[in-house]
Structure formats: C-alpha cells, structure tokens
Design a protein around this motif. Structure first.
Motif, PDB file in Angstrom:
ATOM      1  N   SER A 199      55.171  40.853  36.826  1.00  0.00           N
ATOM      2  CA  SER A 199      54.958  39.689  37.662  1.00  0.00           C
ATOM      3  C   SER A 199      53.750  39.542  37.933  1.00  0.00           C
ATOM      4  N   CYS A 200      52.918  40.313  38.483  1.00  0.00           N
ATOM      5  CA  CYS A 200      51.423  39.849  38.940  1.00  0.00           C
ATOM      6  C   CYS A 200      50.654  39.996  37.789  1.00  0.00           C
ATOM      7  N   LEU A 201      50.921  40.681  36.603  1.00  0.00           N
ATOM      8  CA  LEU A 201      50.260  40.376  35.315  1.00  0.00           C
ATOM      9  C   LEU A 201      50.168  38.932  34.907  1.00  0.00           C
ATOM     10  N   LEU A 202      51.524  38.562  34.726  1.00  0.00           N
ATOM     11  CA  LEU A 202      51.987  37.149  34.320  1.00  0.00           C
ATOM     12  C   LEU A 202      51.418  35.905  35.263  1.00  0.00           C
ATOM     13  N   LEU A 203      51.187  36.321  36.437  1.00  0.00           N
ATOM     14  CA  LEU A 203      50.805  35.402  37.637  1.00  0.00           C
ATOM     15  C   LEU A 203      49.257  35.442  37.553  1.00  0.00           C
ATOM     16  N   GLY A 204      48.815  36.826  37.463  1.00  0.00           N
ATOM     17  CA  GLY A 204      47.415  36.906  37.757  1.00  0.00           C
ATOM     18  C   GLY A 204      46.352  36.713  36.651  1.00  0.00           C
ATOM     19  N   TYR A 205      46.849  36.647  35.524  1.00  0.00           N
ATOM     20  CA  TYR A 205      45.961  36.397  34.421  1.00  0.00           C
ATOM     21  C   TYR A 205      45.435  34.960  34.346  1.00  0.00           C
ATOM     22  N   PRO A 206      46.225  34.051  34.549  1.00  0.00           N
ATOM     23  CA  PRO A 206      46.005  32.537  34.420  1.00  0.00           C
ATOM     24  C   PRO A 206      44.987  32.341  35.749  1.00  0.00           C
ATOM     25  N   VAL A 207      45.284  32.932  36.692  1.00  0.00           N
ATOM     26  CA  VAL A 207      44.508  32.657  37.846  1.00  0.00           C
ATOM     27  C   VAL A 207      42.999  33.492  37.720  1.00  0.00           C
ATOM     28  N   ALA A 208      43.179  34.550  37.116  1.00  0.00           N
ATOM     29  CA  ALA A 208      41.632  35.039  37.131  1.00  0.00           C
ATOM     30  C   ALA A 208      40.930  34.126  35.678  1.00  0.00           C
ATOM     31  N   LEU A 209      41.745  33.637  34.911  1.00  0.00           N
ATOM     32  CA  LEU A 209      41.144  32.955  33.762  1.00  0.00           C
ATOM     33  C   LEU A 209      40.751  31.508  34.392  1.00  0.00           C
ATOM     34  N   MET A 210      41.187  30.888  35.259  1.00  0.00           N
ATOM     35  CA  MET A 210      41.032  29.646  35.930  1.00  0.00           C
ATOM     36  C   MET A 210      39.749  30.027  36.918  1.00  0.00           C
ATOM     37  N   MET A 211      39.561  31.191  37.486  1.00  0.00           N
ATOM     38  CA  MET A 211      38.591  31.457  38.144  1.00  0.00           C
ATOM     39  C   MET A 211      37.075  31.473  37.261  1.00  0.00           C
ATOM     40  N   ARG A 212      37.364  32.278  36.218  1.00  0.00           N
ATOM     41  CA  ARG A 212      36.208  32.437  35.322  1.00  0.00           C
ATOM     42  C   ARG A 212      35.623  31.029  34.868  1.00  0.00           C
ATOM     43  N   ARG A 213      36.472  30.184  34.650  1.00  0.00           N
ATOM     44  CA  ARG A 213      36.218  28.889  34.063  1.00  0.00           C
ATOM     45  C   ARG A 213      35.996  27.726  35.086  1.00  0.00           C
ATOM     46  N   SER A 214      35.901  27.944  36.118  1.00  0.00           N
ATOM     47  CA  SER A 214      35.666  27.018  37.264  1.00  0.00           C
ATOM     48  C   SER A 214      34.513  27.171  37.746  1.00  0.00           C
ATOM     49  N   GLY A 215      33.870  26.351  38.732  1.00  0.00           N
ATOM     50  CA  GLY A 215      32.573  26.143  39.058  1.00  0.00           C
ATOM     51  C   GLY A 215      32.659  27.211  40.350  1.00  0.00           C
ATOM     52  N   PRO A 216      31.316  27.421  40.940  1.00  0.00           N
ATOM     53  CA  PRO A 216      31.212  28.439  41.994  1.00  0.00           C
ATOM     54  C   PRO A 216      32.180  28.124  43.340  1.00  0.00           C
ATOM     55  N   ARG A 217      32.192  26.898  43.617  1.00  0.00           N
ATOM     56  CA  ARG A 217      33.046  26.456  44.794  1.00  0.00           C
ATOM     57  C   ARG A 217      34.399  26.535  44.596  1.00  0.00           C
ATOM     58  N   ALA A 218      34.899  26.012  43.708  1.00  0.00           N
ATOM     59  CA  ALA A 218      36.393  26.060  43.288  1.00  0.00           C
ATOM     60  C   ALA A 218      36.791  27.796  43.044  1.00  0.00           C
TER      61      ALA A 218
END
Length: 178
Positions: free
Chosen positions: A16-35
């Motif tokens: 569950s953590c992997l399925l929820l966490g991977y998209p969040v980490a990917l979103m963090m990587r692709r977002s700007g510094p403030r986001a």
C-alpha cells in the motif's frame, strides 16, 4: 500462525505504501521547489504528531459513529455503519498514514538522482511516456523502491500500539503476542 499473519499484514502495508508513495515521490520530483516543499511537509507531518493523537483521530474518523459513517448515513448512501475499525483495513490504513513517509523519502531520493537527460534521450528516440517510465525511470528507481520497502516492512513488523487501538482483539500481531 500469528507470525505469518503479521508478515501478511506487513506485506499489505508495504505494498500500500509503495502504490501510494511512488506517485507522490514522482510528483515531488517533477514539481517546483515550492510545491515540493509543501508535498514534503504533508508527507512528513504525521511523524510530527503523537501516536496516541493519530490513533484517536482515526477512531473519530473510522468509528461506528465516526465522521465517515455519520456522513454516509446522513447522505442516505448506507443504512448501517460500515466496519472500518477493528479489522485489517483499519490497521493498514492507520499504519500506512504514518509509514508512507518512510517510503516516499527513499523513492524521492532515488528518482531525484536520475538524470533528466536519460528520460529525454529515450523520448527523443521515439519512446512513449509509458515506455520511458517502464524502461528508464522504474529500473533506475529500484534502489529507492528496495530501500523504502525494506524500511516499511521492518517497521510494520514491529508496530504495536496502532494494531492494538485500530484492530482491537480482532487483529493480533506478533508484538501484541510478545
């Protein structure tokens, strides 16, 4: 029997953590510094709260007369409360809430170390975004996946208080037995 049910519970929490966490980490990587900072705060904030406070909050949300059941009953979607607590679902949800940060942080570190030029090269050679992800991003992020899964699995094998409160006597884990 209890050892294997604890391993099964830990695997459910880890997946569950992997399925929820991977998209969040990917979103963090692709977002700007403030986001990225806001997402990081949201991910880490459960660790800043006492375990008792977190579990009491989940009881107020998931209980028989909790916010979810009261809302669904008042809207007429259900006639009797759903069993959201004192089962595996309640335990997994409450533990994932906290341990998600232990998955997201290693994943973000691994994803952030991937050079953008590798993904750009695959795209320029005609790979679709899904092919870039499957053939470039995912394999290069596997060390983060392994680190996050190991952390979450080991921590969830030893979690005590959350299964006691959220699972009652219906979800017995090895630490509870010990």
């Amino acid at each position: 029997k209890i050892f294997f049910s604890t391993v099964e519970l830990s695997l459910m929490i880890t997946v569950s953590c992997l399925l929820l966490g991977y998209p969040v980490a990917l979103m963090m990587r692709r977002s700007g510094p403030r986001a990225r900072l806001w997402i990081l705060f949201l991910v880490v904030s459960p660790l800043l709260t006492s375990i008792i406070v977190r579990n009491v909050a989940w009881v107020l949300i998931l209980g028989r007369s909790g916010m979810i059941n009261d809302t669904l009953i008042s809207w007429g979607w259900i006639t009797k409360p759903l069993p959201l607590m004192y089962n595996t679902f309640g335990v997994v949800l409450a533990v994932v809430h906290v341990y998600l940060s232990f998955m997201v942080l290693p994943l973000f570190a691994a994803l952030n170390s991937i050079s953008d030029s590798l993904e750009e090269a695959a795209s320029s050679l005609g790979a679709r975004p899904s092919q870039v992800f499957i053939n470039v991003t995912l394999p290069l992020s596997l060390p983060g996946v392994m680190a996050g899964c190991t952390l979450v699995f080991i921590l969830s094998m030893g979690v005590y208080l959350t299964p006691v409160i959220m699972g009652g006597n219906f979800v017995v884990t090895l630490p509870m037995l010990i």
